[in-house]
Design an enzyme around this catalytic site. Sequence first.
Site: not given
Ligand SMILES: *Cc1c(COP(=O)(O)O)cnc(C)c1O
Length: 375
Positions: A41, A139, A268, A316
Amino acid sequence: MFPIDKAAGTCCVVDLSALRANLRTVRRLVGPGVEVLAVVKADAYGHGDIETARALCAEGVGRLGVATVAEGARLREAGIDAAILVLGGLYPDDAAALVRYSLDPVVASLGLLRHLDAVGDEHGAEIPCHLKLDTGMGRLGLLPDAVEEWLPELDGLKAVRLQGVMSHFARAEEPESQSCRGQLRAFRRTLKRIRVAGHDVPLVHMANSAAVMGLPEAHFDMVRPGGMLYGIYSHPPLAERVRLAPALTWKTRVLQLKTLPKHSPISYGGTFVTCRESTIATVPVGYADGYKRSLSNKAAVLIRGRRAPVVGRVTMDLTMADVTAIEGVQPGDEVVLLGTQGGETISAEEMAGWADTISYEIVTSIGRGVPRHYT
Ligand SMILES: *Cc1c(COP(=O)(O)O)cnc(C)c1O
């Protein structure tokens, strides 16, 4: 050769052999009976989703994890045919694309379960779903305490097929904690209820990287490492337990060098003032590239194998480093922002410490416009 696009003053180099070595480490830790779902992801944590996914699939990884349907669709469009699990939340209107791209949903609510079943039935598609339990993360997921309410809904599904049951740790970095114990207990208890009700659960999974490294009893049938594959740690002390190979180097080149007299303010707000005649190198990277402004006056960069402190505010598109103590710096010299140069290394964990965040945020913040090269 400095592998950099002509148009860009900065690039990342991703070492695919490090990725492969980290995958071997995962496999060694979990053993041969446990499947590895590689989490790619957020553009593979900034490492480039397509190339990373291809490299991992070439090593026999058969399942990938993404956050969204759009991320999964991108991988499919690139010709990747591994199973792809959409780990993040889904909206009902994601269902059509999910079916079209043959993505596997994580189902975290009854409403979604019913909707997917209807959409799958309508398209004549079987949808392999992974049921997500919220065992303490607060969550996404169905609540174990509400099991009586949702369990009967698993009967009589027409298109959705239960392929997995999963959960996610809130404090995997502390495997001995009450939190982990309690989550594992609730997970096992609910899993048993699902099985006793007559449902086959081919894939049980709960472990992210920290649990792969520190919580073997959470490995179940499959693990879901992300950070670990890229050689970064969500929790730096884990480095003492398992050695990983960082895959990413972020580079730029010296754009301009200048000698400034004592008492010159830099950038800055004049938050840094030279205390001697100083040689200042300007590099074409700034917070728009993901080089965080919170690194101002805290970070260092590597030039000629030595550390040069970042002085003044990160702007930036440009950042300044003090190279007074480094002999012979020239415009065009390679500058390493993250990674190793000569005998020196700036890790994502070290940079995260400077920026008051975690390594994951550092690598996922590197701008999509920064070209990625692969070795
Ligand atoms: C992102 C995620 C992982 C991976 O987590 P890491 O700490 O990067 O290994 C595993 N399971 C879910 C549901 C996630 O959202």
